[in-house]
Structure formats: C-alpha cells, structure tokens
Design a protein around this motif. Structure first.
Motif, PDB file in Angstrom:
ATOM      1  N   THR A   1       0.842  -1.186   0.000  1.00  0.00           N
ATOM      2  CA  THR A   1       0.000   0.000   0.000  1.00  0.00           C
ATOM      3  C   THR A   1       0.881   1.242   0.000  1.00  0.00           C
ATOM      4  N   ILE A   2       0.526   2.188  -0.823  1.00  0.00           N
ATOM      5  CA  ILE A   2       1.248   3.453  -0.906  1.00  0.00           C
ATOM      6  C   ILE A   2       0.486   4.487  -0.089  1.00  0.00           C
ATOM      7  N   SER A   3       1.172   5.145   0.806  1.00  0.00           N
ATOM      8  CA  SER A   3       0.543   6.127   1.690  1.00  0.00           C
ATOM      9  C   SER A   3       0.109   7.372   0.927  1.00  0.00           C
ATOM     10  N   PRO A   4      -0.986   8.010   1.362  1.00  0.00           N
ATOM     11  CA  PRO A   4      -1.403   9.274   0.751  1.00  0.00           C
ATOM     12  C   PRO A   4      -0.269  10.296   0.808  1.00  0.00           C
ATOM     13  N   GLY A   5      -0.091  11.045  -0.270  1.00  0.00           N
ATOM     14  CA  GLY A   5       0.938  12.074  -0.326  1.00  0.00           C
ATOM     15  C   GLY A   5       2.327  11.574  -0.683  1.00  0.00           C
ATOM     16  N   ALA A   6       2.475  10.301  -0.987  1.00  0.00           N
ATOM     17  CA  ALA A   6       3.793   9.725  -1.281  1.00  0.00           C
ATOM     18  C   ALA A   6       4.274  10.102  -2.671  1.00  0.00           C
ATOM     19  N   THR A   7       5.599  10.168  -2.815  1.00  0.00           N
ATOM     20  CA  THR A   7       6.244  10.322  -4.113  1.00  0.00           C
ATOM     21  C   THR A   7       7.066   9.067  -4.379  1.00  0.00           C
ATOM     22  N   ILE A   8       6.840   8.465  -5.529  1.00  0.00           N
ATOM     23  CA  ILE A   8       7.552   7.251  -5.917  1.00  0.00           C
ATOM     24  C   ILE A   8       8.518   7.631  -7.025  1.00  0.00           C
ATOM     25  N   SER A   9       9.802   7.479  -6.781  1.00  0.00           N
ATOM     26  CA  SER A   9      10.824   7.788  -7.787  1.00  0.00           C
ATOM     27  C   SER A   9      11.319   6.484  -8.394  1.00  0.00           C
ATOM     28  N   LEU A  10      11.238   6.397  -9.719  1.00  0.00           N
ATOM     29  CA  LEU A  10      11.640   5.183 -10.422  1.00  0.00           C
ATOM     30  C   LEU A  10      12.856   5.471 -11.297  1.00  0.00           C
ATOM     31  N   THR A  11      13.800   4.565 -11.279  1.00  0.00           N
ATOM     32  CA  THR A  11      14.977   4.707 -12.121  1.00  0.00           C
ATOM     33  C   THR A  11      14.633   4.319 -13.554  1.00  0.00           C
ATOM     34  N   ALA A  12      15.522   4.643 -14.466  1.00  0.00           N
ATOM     35  CA  ALA A  12      15.338   4.234 -15.858  1.00  0.00           C
ATOM     36  C   ALA A  12      15.350   2.720 -15.926  1.00  0.00           C
ATOM     37  N   GLY A  13      14.486   2.183 -16.741  1.00  0.00           N
ATOM     38  CA  GLY A  13      14.390   0.744 -16.896  1.00  0.00           C
ATOM     39  C   GLY A  13      12.985   0.383 -17.306  1.00  0.00           C
ATOM     40  N   THR A  14      12.770  -0.886 -17.604  1.00  0.00           N
ATOM     41  CA  THR A  14      11.468  -1.348 -18.037  1.00  0.00           C
ATOM     42  C   THR A  14      10.811  -2.123 -16.914  1.00  0.00           C
ATOM     43  N   TYR A  15       9.609  -1.705 -16.566  1.00  0.00           N
ATOM     44  CA  TYR A  15       8.795  -2.385 -15.570  1.00  0.00           C
ATOM     45  C   TYR A  15       7.742  -3.150 -16.374  1.00  0.00           C
ATOM     46  N   SER A  16       7.925  -4.460 -16.470  1.00  0.00           N
ATOM     47  CA  SER A  16       7.196  -5.215 -17.481  1.00  0.00           C
ATOM     48  C   SER A  16       6.627  -6.504 -16.920  1.00  0.00           C
ATOM     49  N   HIS A  17       5.537  -6.962 -17.540  1.00  0.00           N
ATOM     50  CA  HIS A  17       4.974  -8.286 -17.331  1.00  0.00           C
ATOM     51  C   HIS A  17       4.800  -8.899 -18.704  1.00  0.00           C
ATOM     52  N   ALA A  18       5.657  -9.812 -19.067  1.00  0.00           N
ATOM     53  CA  ALA A  18       5.584 -10.432 -20.392  1.00  0.00           C
ATOM     54  C   ALA A  18       4.306 -11.251 -20.525  1.00  0.00           C
ATOM     55  N   ALA A  19       3.637 -11.087 -21.658  1.00  0.00           N
ATOM     56  CA  ALA A  19       2.428 -11.828 -22.018  1.00  0.00           C
ATOM     57  C   ALA A  19       1.289 -11.652 -21.019  1.00  0.00           C
ATOM     58  N   LYS A  20       1.310 -10.564 -20.269  1.00  0.00           N
ATOM     59  CA  LYS A  20       0.252 -10.290 -19.302  1.00  0.00           C
ATOM     60  C   LYS A  20      -0.137  -8.824 -19.375  1.00  0.00           C
ATOM     61  N   HIS A  21      -1.264  -8.517 -18.753  1.00  0.00           N
ATOM     62  CA  HIS A  21      -1.660  -7.121 -18.586  1.00  0.00           C
ATOM     63  C   HIS A  21      -0.859  -6.520 -17.428  1.00  0.00           C
ATOM     64  N   ARG A  22      -0.571  -5.247 -17.506  1.00  0.00           N
ATOM     65  CA  ARG A  22       0.069  -4.517 -16.409  1.00  0.00           C
ATOM     66  C   ARG A  22      -1.036  -3.667 -15.781  1.00  0.00           C
ATOM     67  N   HIS A  23      -1.369  -3.911 -14.500  1.00  0.00           N
ATOM     68  CA  HIS A  23      -2.431  -3.188 -13.813  1.00  0.00           C
ATOM     69  C   HIS A  23      -1.842  -2.287 -12.736  1.00  0.00           C
ATOM     70  N   LEU A  24      -2.204  -1.020 -12.762  1.00  0.00           N
ATOM     71  CA  LEU A  24      -1.820  -0.068 -11.726  1.00  0.00           C
ATOM     72  C   LEU A  24      -3.111   0.531 -11.168  1.00  0.00           C
ATOM     73  N   PHE A  25      -3.313   0.439  -9.863  1.00  0.00           N
ATOM     74  CA  PHE A  25      -4.541   0.934  -9.237  1.00  0.00           C
ATOM     75  C   PHE A  25      -4.167   1.869  -8.092  1.00  0.00           C
ATOM     76  N   PHE A  26      -4.660   3.103  -8.156  1.00  0.00           N
ATOM     77  CA  PHE A  26      -4.377   4.108  -7.127  1.00  0.00           C
ATOM     78  C   PHE A  26      -5.671   4.524  -6.457  1.00  0.00           C
ATOM     79  N   ARG A  27      -5.761   4.286  -5.138  1.00  0.00           N
ATOM     80  CA  ARG A  27      -6.951   4.703  -4.412  1.00  0.00           C
ATOM     81  C   ARG A  27      -6.637   5.710  -3.313  1.00  0.00           C
ATOM     82  N   ASN A  28      -5.369   5.933  -2.997  1.00  0.00           N
ATOM     83  CA  ASN A  28      -4.993   6.958  -2.030  1.00  0.00           C
ATOM     84  C   ASN A  28      -4.686   8.266  -2.755  1.00  0.00           C
ATOM     85  N   PRO A  29      -4.985   9.408  -2.136  1.00  0.00           N
ATOM     86  CA  PRO A  29      -4.817  10.695  -2.819  1.00  0.00           C
ATOM     87  C   PRO A  29      -3.381  11.204  -2.823  1.00  0.00           C
TER      88      PRO A  29
END
Length: 103
Positions: A1-29
C-alpha cells in the motif's frame, strides 16, 4: 500500500509483465510517480498486451514515464489524474465527472 501524499521515484528501466496485462490501481490521494525520462531509454511501463491504469482518488500524477502498447485509463467519478511529460503509444480513457490534466 502506498501512503497518501507519497512520491515514488523510479529509475530508468522497463517495468514489465511479459504476455500479461500490467495493472496499476491508485486509491490513495496525492500520489506522484516520477521517472527519469519519457522515452524508451527512460522509465517504461510495458506489457505485451495492454497496461491498465485505474485512479480512484484526487491528485495522482505521473511525470517523466512512458507506457508501451495500449494504455487503458479509468478515472472514477470525482477522482483526478495528471499526466505530465508522459510518452504513449496509444491511450483509451474513461472518465465520468473526473479531472484530467495532460501536459
């Protein structure tokens, strides 16, 4: 769970799921996702089929990232999404009474 008000910093690279759907769900503000670049050499969310982004709160921001293949975006009523400097191959968006900002 990601806390409300959080900042997520991602490095260069591929965030992947081969042969699948990639689902991202955000419910915190007020969550910000920040990548390094919005190109294939930067931070890339990838899926062989489709990426899905669902936003259920206000203040969700994606900055300096890319999505390959199709991106399906569903923004729930009264939620808010900002796409700033985001690379896309294609996008389909559903948003009833939501706030969408693209820069």
């Amino acid at each position: 769970t990601i806390s409300p008000g959080a900042t997520i910093s991602l490095t260069a690279g591929t965030y992947s799921h081969a042969a699948k759907h990639r689902h991202l769900f955000f419910r915190n503000p007020n969550i910000t996702v920040v990548g390094e670049r919005n190109s294939s050499a930067g931070t890339v969310f990838s899926s062989d089929i489709m990426s899905s982004l669902r936003v259920a709160s206000r203040g969700v921001i994606f900055h300096n990232v890319s999505f390959t293949n199709a991106l399906y975006v569903y923004v729930e009523a009264t939620a808010g999404l900002e796409l700033a400097s985001v690379g896309l191959d294609s996008m389909y968006m559903v948003a009833n009474n939501a706030t969408i900002v693209a820069r």
